[in-house]
Each structure stands twice: as C-alpha cells, then as structure tokens.
Design a protein around this motif. Structure first.
Motif, PDB file in Angstrom:
ATOM      1  N   ALA A  57       0.833  -1.208   0.000  1.00 56.29           N
ATOM      2  CA  ALA A  57       0.000   0.000   0.000  1.00 56.29           C
ATOM      3  C   ALA A  57       0.868   1.258   0.000  1.00 56.29           C
ATOM      4  O   ALA A  57       0.552   2.241  -0.682  1.00 56.29           O
ATOM      5  CB  ALA A  57      -0.930  -0.002   1.215  1.00 56.29           C
ATOM      6  N   VAL A  58       1.974   1.218   0.768  1.00 58.36           N
ATOM      7  CA  VAL A  58       2.889   2.367   0.789  1.00 58.36           C
ATOM      8  C   VAL A  58       3.420   2.644  -0.608  1.00 58.36           C
ATOM      9  O   VAL A  58       3.460   3.798  -1.068  1.00 58.36           O
ATOM     10  CB  VAL A  58       4.050   2.104   1.777  1.00 58.36           C
ATOM     11  CG1 VAL A  58       5.167   3.119   1.556  1.00 58.36           C
ATOM     12  CG2 VAL A  58       3.563   2.174   3.205  1.00 58.36           C
ATOM     13  N   THR A  59       3.804   1.586  -1.320  1.00 59.30           N
ATOM     14  CA  THR A  59       4.337   1.759  -2.673  1.00 59.30           C
ATOM     15  C   THR A  59       3.275   2.307  -3.619  1.00 59.30           C
ATOM     16  O   THR A  59       3.536   3.247  -4.390  1.00 59.30           O
ATOM     17  CB  THR A  59       4.861   0.421  -3.214  1.00 59.30           C
ATOM     18  OG1 THR A  59       5.876  -0.078  -2.339  1.00 59.30           O
ATOM     19  CG2 THR A  59       5.440   0.594  -4.612  1.00 59.30           C
ATOM     20  N   VAL A  60       2.071   1.721  -3.553  1.00 60.57           N
ATOM     21  CA  VAL A  60       0.995   2.157  -4.452  1.00 60.57           C
ATOM     22  C   VAL A  60       0.624   3.618  -4.200  1.00 60.57           C
ATOM     23  O   VAL A  60       0.510   4.435  -5.118  1.00 60.57           O
ATOM     24  CB  VAL A  60      -0.243   1.252  -4.295  1.00 60.57           C
ATOM     25  CG1 VAL A  60      -1.436   1.830  -5.055  1.00 60.57           C
ATOM     26  CG2 VAL A  60       0.063  -0.154  -4.793  1.00 60.57           C
ATOM     27  N   VAL A  61       0.447   3.951  -2.912  1.00 59.26           N
ATOM     28  CA  VAL A  61       0.059   5.325  -2.576  1.00 59.26           C
ATOM     29  C   VAL A  61       1.163   6.309  -2.955  1.00 59.26           C
ATOM     30  O   VAL A  61       0.897   7.384  -3.506  1.00 59.26           O
ATOM     31  CB  VAL A  61      -0.268   5.440  -1.074  1.00 59.26           C
ATOM     32  CG1 VAL A  61      -0.497   6.897  -0.682  1.00 59.26           C
ATOM     33  CG2 VAL A  61      -1.515   4.616  -0.748  1.00 59.26           C
ATOM     34  N   SER A  62       2.419   5.940  -2.671  1.00 58.98           N
ATOM     35  CA  SER A  62       3.537   6.830  -3.005  1.00 58.98           C
ATOM     36  C   SER A  62       3.613   7.090  -4.501  1.00 58.98           C
ATOM     37  O   SER A  62       3.816   8.231  -4.949  1.00 58.98           O
ATOM     38  CB  SER A  62       4.859   6.238  -2.519  1.00 58.98           C
ATOM     39  OG  SER A  62       4.875   6.141  -1.109  1.00 58.98           O
ATOM     40  N   GLN A  63       3.458   6.039  -5.287  1.00 59.61           N
ATOM     41  CA  GLN A  63       3.514   6.205  -6.737  1.00 59.61           C
ATOM     42  C   GLN A  63       2.334   7.028  -7.260  1.00 59.61           C
ATOM     43  O   GLN A  63       2.488   7.860  -8.161  1.00 59.61           O
ATOM     44  CB  GLN A  63       3.553   4.838  -7.426  1.00 59.61           C
ATOM     45  CG  GLN A  63       4.827   4.051  -7.156  1.00 59.61           C
ATOM     46  CD  GLN A  63       6.080   4.815  -7.583  1.00 59.61           C
ATOM     47  OE1 GLN A  63       6.131   5.388  -8.669  1.00 59.61           O
ATOM     48  NE2 GLN A  63       7.081   4.834  -6.712  1.00 59.61           N
ATOM     49  N   ALA A  64       1.158   6.784  -6.697  1.00 58.93           N
ATOM     50  CA  ALA A  64      -0.013   7.554  -7.127  1.00 58.93           C
ATOM     51  C   ALA A  64       0.157   9.039  -6.792  1.00 58.93           C
ATOM     52  O   ALA A  64      -0.134   9.915  -7.619  1.00 58.93           O
ATOM     53  CB  ALA A  64      -1.273   6.997  -6.461  1.00 58.93           C
ATOM     54  N   LEU A  65       0.632   9.295  -5.581  1.00 61.81           N
ATOM     55  CA  LEU A  65       0.891  10.690  -5.197  1.00 61.81           C
ATOM     56  C   LEU A  65       1.966  11.310  -6.089  1.00 61.81           C
ATOM     57  O   LEU A  65       1.895  12.492  -6.446  1.00 61.81           O
ATOM     58  CB  LEU A  65       1.313  10.766  -3.739  1.00 61.81           C
ATOM     59  CG  LEU A  65       0.220  10.456  -2.697  1.00 61.81           C
ATOM     60  CD1 LEU A  65       0.815  10.466  -1.286  1.00 61.81           C
ATOM     61  CD2 LEU A  65      -0.913  11.475  -2.790  1.00 61.81           C
ATOM     62  N   GLY A  66       2.984  10.498  -6.451  1.00 64.36           N
ATOM     63  CA  GLY A  66       4.040  11.005  -7.321  1.00 64.36           C
ATOM     64  C   GLY A  66       3.521  11.406  -8.690  1.00 64.36           C
ATOM     65  O   GLY A  66       3.940  12.427  -9.253  1.00 64.36           O
ATOM     66  N   VAL A  67       2.592  10.607  -9.232  1.00 64.72           N
ATOM     67  CA  VAL A  67       1.998  10.940 -10.538  1.00 64.72           C
ATOM     68  C   VAL A  67       1.215  12.247 -10.445  1.00 64.72           C
ATOM     69  O   VAL A  67       1.332  13.131 -11.305  1.00 64.72           O
ATOM     70  CB  VAL A  67       1.098   9.786 -11.024  1.00 64.72           C
ATOM     71  CG1 VAL A  67       0.288  10.219 -12.246  1.00 64.72           C
ATOM     72  CG2 VAL A  67       1.929   8.554 -11.344  1.00 64.72           C
ATOM     73  N   ILE A  68       0.414  12.375  -9.387  1.00 65.52           N
ATOM     74  CA  ILE A  68      -0.381  13.600  -9.211  1.00 65.52           C
ATOM     75  C   ILE A  68       0.520  14.812  -9.030  1.00 65.52           C
ATOM     76  O   ILE A  68       0.307  15.876  -9.618  1.00 65.52           O
ATOM     77  CB  ILE A  68      -1.330  13.446  -8.007  1.00 65.52           C
ATOM     78  CG1 ILE A  68      -2.342  12.327  -8.260  1.00 65.52           C
ATOM     79  CG2 ILE A  68      -2.059  14.758  -7.723  1.00 65.52           C
ATOM     80  CD1 ILE A  68      -3.192  11.977  -7.054  1.00 65.52           C
ATOM     81  N   GLN A  69       1.578  14.624  -8.206  1.00 66.39           N
ATOM     82  CA  GLN A  69       2.504  15.735  -7.968  1.00 66.39           C
ATOM     83  C   GLN A  69       3.201  16.152  -9.251  1.00 66.39           C
ATOM     84  O   GLN A  69       3.334  17.353  -9.556  1.00 66.39           O
ATOM     85  CB  GLN A  69       3.544  15.330  -6.939  1.00 66.39           C
ATOM     86  CG  GLN A  69       4.640  16.370  -6.711  1.00 66.39           C
ATOM     87  CD  GLN A  69       5.976  15.743  -6.381  1.00 66.39           C
ATOM     88  OE1 GLN A  69       6.042  14.886  -5.528  1.00 66.39           O
ATOM     89  NE2 GLN A  69       7.024  16.167  -7.074  1.00 66.39           N
ATOM     90  N   THR A  70       3.663  15.194 -10.056  1.00 67.51           N
ATOM     91  CA  THR A  70       4.337  15.510 -11.316  1.00 67.51           C
ATOM     92  C   THR A  70       3.421  16.264 -12.254  1.00 67.51           C
ATOM     93  O   THR A  70       3.811  17.262 -12.883  1.00 67.51           O
ATOM     94  CB  THR A  70       4.840  14.222 -11.991  1.00 67.51           C
ATOM     95  OG1 THR A  70       5.750  13.554 -11.117  1.00 67.51           O
ATOM     96  CG2 THR A  70       5.538  14.543 -13.309  1.00 67.51           C
ATOM     97  N   TRP A  71       2.176  15.797 -12.364  1.00 69.06           N
ATOM     98  CA  TRP A  71       1.215  16.452 -13.260  1.00 69.06           C
ATOM     99  C   TRP A  71       0.941  17.891 -12.821  1.00 69.06           C
ATOM    100  O   TRP A  71       0.975  18.822 -13.635  1.00 69.06           O
ATOM    101  CB  TRP A  71      -0.088  15.663 -13.290  1.00 69.06           C
ATOM    102  CG  TRP A  71      -1.138  16.294 -14.148  1.00 69.06           C
ATOM    103  CD1 TRP A  71      -1.231  16.276 -15.506  1.00 69.06           C
ATOM    104  CD2 TRP A  71      -2.252  17.085 -13.692  1.00 69.06           C
ATOM    105  NE1 TRP A  71      -2.323  16.986 -15.938  1.00 69.06           N
ATOM    106  CE2 TRP A  71      -2.968  17.500 -14.848  1.00 69.06           C
ATOM    107  CE3 TRP A  71      -2.708  17.474 -12.435  1.00 69.06           C
ATOM    108  CZ2 TRP A  71      -4.119  18.290 -14.759  1.00 69.06           C
ATOM    109  CZ3 TRP A  71      -3.853  18.254 -12.348  1.00 69.06           C
ATOM    110  CH2 TRP A  71      -4.533  18.651 -13.501  1.00 69.06           C
TER     111      TRP A  71
END
Length: 631
Positions: free
Chosen positions: A111-125
């Motif tokens: 879950a940590v990995t999934v949430v971190s990656q999802a947040l990273g995509v949103i942050q990059t966008w």
C-alpha cells in the motif's frame, strides 16, 4: 548607425557542457554537490532579483502549489513507513508465525508503494502544469516586450543572445520550477524525516552515522571543485562549437565558405574543437576517481560499523534484528537527500540567475510606446501630409546630433527626395517618419497629428517602408505577402504583386504563389526580392511611402525594372525617397540635400543644378553613371 539603446552585457546562457546538468549522486559514483557557478553569482550581483518578484509569478497558482507541497510532505512521510513495517515483519510476524500480522504488514508495504507512486503521478502532473503555465506567461510577456524595444537594442544585441533568453533560459527555468523546486522540497522533507526515524530507532547508531557522513561529504565536494575548471573549459569549447555551426552552416555562411574556399579550414577547426571536447570529457570522468573510490570504501564501512556496534553488548542496547535491518535501510537512503539539501544553495543561485537574465530584458525601458489617450487617423481617409517641425535627434552616447533643426513638409501625394553623403542623416530622418525613433526635440506629424499621439499600429498602417535590405521569411511567396496583411484575399495579393511588377514572374514558377522562397529569400535575385518586398508593402496600402535606398544595391538593368514598379506604386501617395543615385530622383517634386544632419539645399532638380551648389557637385560626380542609368 549608432543605436539608441545599450543592450545589457549579460552572460549568454551557458551550455550544459559534455556532461549535461550536474545532479547529486546518491552513491559514491555520483557527481556530488553542485557548486555555485561564478557566472550565476556575477549575474545576480549585476542584476539582483527580489524574491517577491518571483513569488508574484506564482501568486495566481497558490492553491495548486499548496497541494503540491502537501503531497510532497505526505509522500515523503509515507515512504518512511516501510523500514518500520520491515522491523515488525522480522521481529514479530515471521518469528511468531502470525499470518494475520504478516498479511497486514506485507499489505501495508504494498500500500505504501501504491500510494507513493499515485501521489508522485499527481505531484508531477500538477507541478509540471504550474511550471508550464508560469513559463508560458513569462515567455509571451518577454516576446511581447522585446517586440516593443527600440531598434537600437537589436543593433547592439546579438540575435543569438535574444533567442537564448527567450528559449534556453525560459526552458531552463521550467526545469527549475518543475524539477529543482520539487526536488529541494522532497530532499529536505526526506532528509529530516529519515534522520528523525533513525534517532527513534537508535540514537547510538544515528550518532555513528552522522559522524561518518561529514568526511564523505567533504570528499564529494573536493571532487566537485576538481571538476569545476574542467567543466568551464568544456562549456567554452561547446559554445565555440555552437558558434561555428551557426556561422558556418547558415545560408550566408555556406555561400561565403564556397566562394572563398574555406570549407576544409572550417572542417579542420570543427574537428579540433570536437577533439578538445572529447579530451575534456575523458578528463572529467577520470577527475578525482581515486577520491570517489575512497568514498566508496567509506560508505561500505558504514554498514559494517553499524553491524559491529549492534553486535557489541556495550553499544547494542538490546537492539533487535528488525531494528538493525530497518536502521540500515534508513541509513542507506539518507545520503541522497542529504546531498540534495547541500545542493540547495547552488540550486537557488542557478534558478535566481535564470530569472535574473530574463528579468534583465523585461526591465529594459520601452522608449517608443503607445500614448495613454491615442488619436486615430483612418488609413483609408488619410491625406498623407507629413510635417517635420524643428526636429533634432541624437543617438544615445553620440557627441553630436544626427539631425539638427529640420523643418520639412511633404505635401499630400507629393514626392520628396533626400540626398546627401553617407552619414548625413537621411536614414535617420526616414526612421523618424516611420517612428522607428522619436525626435529628441521638435515633432513629426501626419495630417497635423504628432506621431507620438498615434498608436504604433496606426503609424504602421499609415507609413509603409521599403528598404535596401529586404527580409523574406522562410515560407511561401503568398505567406510572405500576407505577413503584412493577414486578412488579405488571394485577389488582393495578386493585385499587389501586379502593382509591384512581379506577378508574371511568380506565375511563371511551377508552384506560383505557393513557391517556397528559401532562407532569407536566397532563391530569388536581389531585384526579385525587392519587388516581392514592395508588393508586401503595397498590400497594406499606406498613405505614406518611405523608400530607403530601395534600389542602391541593384544593377542598372534590375534597378530600372524595380524603379518602374516604385514609380507606379508611388503615384498618388506621399513618397519620401532616399537615394544614392541621383538619376532616380531627378523627377521628384522636391529634392532636399542633407549634410551633417542639416538641410543645406532644397528645390527641384533644375533649380538645384542652376544654383551650382552641393547637389550640382554630387550630380556632376555621378554624371557618367547617371547618364547610363537614365539612358
């Protein structure tokens, strides 16, 4: 002609060099902390940038910026959960064979990995969108501002410098906004959070890690200093190579090389520069390699020392295996954000220098601008009467006036010629009529209205200029003509070409008006380019026509063809002609002789010859060529 505005002596955008941009490495083979560039420091010293001015660019994006920062903090903190989950996995779930806890911990890690990656995509966008919007506004503002700067700015400033500010610097700022800024925030958050987590797990081992970290950072900075001089030389060599490419592979450069036979010499020079870059790249890669090897040994020793401390009864403090594994994972991940934090100073200086270079151009004064309450003269109803009253003009930095106490009237529909020696002020006077400059004193008026009371667009609609140096865009003939009047129909374009006596030539081409003119119009002869440029001016149908030595660079035969087109176009318009060959203006209604910025004679051709003054001497000195032109 002396320029009116002094362009700033700002440093050009530095090439990235053979290495590209330096980044902080997270391992011993990385490049280490960046150092402040002396050029950036000098730029900020000469043209400081207030932080509030940069902050103002981001004010419209306050809410999305706050969200991005929050995402960075949350994502960094969530990432710290993995070592603690690992600790409980090793200490509790696996030894106790607790399947339920095991599934929870493993699920938590996923879950940590999934949430971190999802947040990273949103942050990059979000950060990219903010950066692009800010840069779009800055880029368009700079382009618009540059369009409004006086002609003198462009005569003093290299074209490559202007392009560099508008493209390279703004694009680099985009990287600062979307990458460097978020990287700094991420590194600071991660470094602080990781250090705090290490202390929570074991303050003794944390102290050991922090004691070993300074020498590693010191070694890294020594390597960065060693490479600095090599990179500076590489950047200069790369800039030299770019200059060679720009100068040698342009249409004019290739033409010059072919006509003087300098191709082999240019190839040899390029080969030498490329060889120098290759050698500098090798030196940079090998610079400080033994220091990097030493640092690798230091970082390999850190985990060993941690394991040693954890195994000794005096220092272990009852540490569990899970705590040791979690701590080692945190310690291994600490170096990269620590170097990132150390890079903050260099990142700030670099980004501020980029803003400084762009703001430096934005801060240049617009000396010729629209009035607050403009008067409008409708181009189709304008009479075209031009009056210069007490006009004097001096270029910035000049020790004397280029024009002095000029009183001149161009009657509506009349043809007035300006003649005189080189440097007498003819082109300067023409520039005042088209409002490329404003008079230092006195006034220039059209139909009784001072040009400074009209908008620049209104002046451009009223006054058409055909100069000796034609400029054709690298597009079709049709689009070159339509550049002057975007809404022109094909019928209007063809009518203008017929008036300029170039329609038949265009129609004879395989692609007609859709023929590509080539870079700077080199596909056509000088006379053909001049007539296309004339057609472009005709398409705007100006009431006043300024012909600035429009035929002086042409041979006699071509000149007669272009002059015939000019005579046809000038009929019914107020025309100001600057001529070197007096035979082309002998039929003018009025001929004005300039000398050192003053009117010394005026009258018709016959009157001036009869006066046996300066004009007569000029005419006699051109007598042989004049007869051949007229005949």
């Amino acid at each position: 002609m002396t320029a009116t505005t002094t362009a700033p002596e700002a440093p050009s955008t530095r090439p990235s060099g053979p290495h590209g941009n330096e980044t902080s490495g997270g391992h011993p083979g990385g490049r280490g902390p960046r150092r402040k560039s002396p050029a950036d420091v000098a730029q900020l010293r000469e043209h400081p940038v207030p932080l509030r001015r940069i902050a103002a660019l981001f004010t419209p994006h306050r809410t999305p910026l706050a969200i991005v920062i929050a995402i960075i903090v949350v994502s960094s903190l969530i990432g710290l959960a993995t070592p603690f989950l690992t600790k409980h996995l090793i200490d509790d779930a696996i030894p106790q064979q607790n399947v339920h806890l095991l599934l929870l911990l493993v699920g938590g890690m996923l879950a940590v990995t999934v949430v971190s990656q999802a947040l990273g995509v949103i942050q990059t966008w979000m950060s990219t969108k903010i950066g692009q919007q800010v840069m779009h506004g800055l880029r368009t503002d700079l382009f618009t501002h540059l369009q409004r700067l006086p002609l003198g700015f462009f005569t003093r400033t290299r074209g490559g410098e202007v392009q560099s500010r508008l493209t390279n610097d703004v694009n680099a700022m985009q990287g600062v906004v979307t990458n460097s800024a978020t990287s700094v925030a991420t590194n600071i958050t991660t470094a602080v959070g990781t250090a705090a987590a290490m202390v929570v797990l074991s303050w003794r081992l944390s102290l050991l890690s922090l004691l070993v970290l300074p020498p590693a950072i010191w070694l890294t900075r020594r390597v960065a200093r060693l490479r600095r001089s090599i990179q500076s030389r590489a950047q200069r060599a790369l800039a030299d190579m770019q200059t060679q490419i720009e100068e040698s592979l342009s249409v004019s450069g290739v033409l010059l090389a072919k006509t003087v036979g300098s191709g082999p010499a240019l190839s040899q020079r390029f080969r030498e520069t490329s060889s120098e870059l290759t050698e500098l790249e090798l030196q940079s890669q090998m610079a400080g390699r033994w220091r990097m090897g030493t640092m690798a040994i230091v970082f390999a020793a850190i985990p060993a020392l941690i394991y040693l401390a954890a195994g000794l009864p005096a220092t272990s403090g009852g540490m569990t295996i899970g705590t040791l594994v979690a701590f080692t994972a945190l310690q291994a991940a600490l170096f990269r954000p620590m170097l990132g934090v150390l890079n903050v100073g260099a990142e700030v200086v670099t980004s501020m220098a980029l803003f400084s270079r762009v703001f430096e151009f934005l801060d240049l004064p617009v000396t010729i601008d629209d009035p607050d309450d403009p008067v409008r003269i409708a181009p189709r109803t304008a009479r075209g009467e031009v009056t210069l009253t007490g006009v004097s003009f001096r270029y910035d930095g000049a020790d004397r006036d280029a024009l002095d106490a000029i009183d001149l009237a161009l009657p509506a529909g009349g043809h007035v010629a300006l003649v005189g020696a080189t440097g007498s002020g003819k082109s300067t006077l023409a520039g005042l009529v088209s409002r490329l400059h404003d008079p230092t004193s006195g006034s220039v008026a059209i139909d009784g209205v001072d040009l400074r009371d009209l908008t620049l667009q209104n002046v451009a609609d009223l006054v058409g200029v055909v100069s000796q140096e034609t400029y054709l865009l690298h597009t079709t003939i049709r689009e070159n003509l339509r550049y002057a009047r975007p809404d022109a129909t094909d019928a209007q374009i063809e009518a203008a070409a017929k008036a300029a006596q170039v329609h038949d030539l265009i129609e004879a081409l395989p692609d007609g008006y859709d023929t590509l003119v080539g870079a700077r119009g080199h596909r056509f002869s000088g006379g053909e380019q001049q007539r296309i440029a004339l057609a472009r001016t005709i398409l705007r149908d100006p009431a006043v026509l300024v012909l600035d030595e429009a035929t002086s660079a042409l041979d006699n035969t071509t000149e007669r063809a272009v002059q015939g087109a000019l005579d046809e176009v000038s009929r019914g318009r107020t025309t100001l002609t600057i001529a070197h060959r007096l035979s082309t203006v002998q039929d003018s209604d009025l001929i004005v002789v300039l000398d050192h910025g003053r009117i010394v004679e005026r009258g018709t051709h016959e009157e001036l010859l009869a006066a046996d003054g300066r004009y007569a001497r000029l005419w006699n000195s051109q007598g042989t060529s004049a007869v051949s032109v007229v005949s």
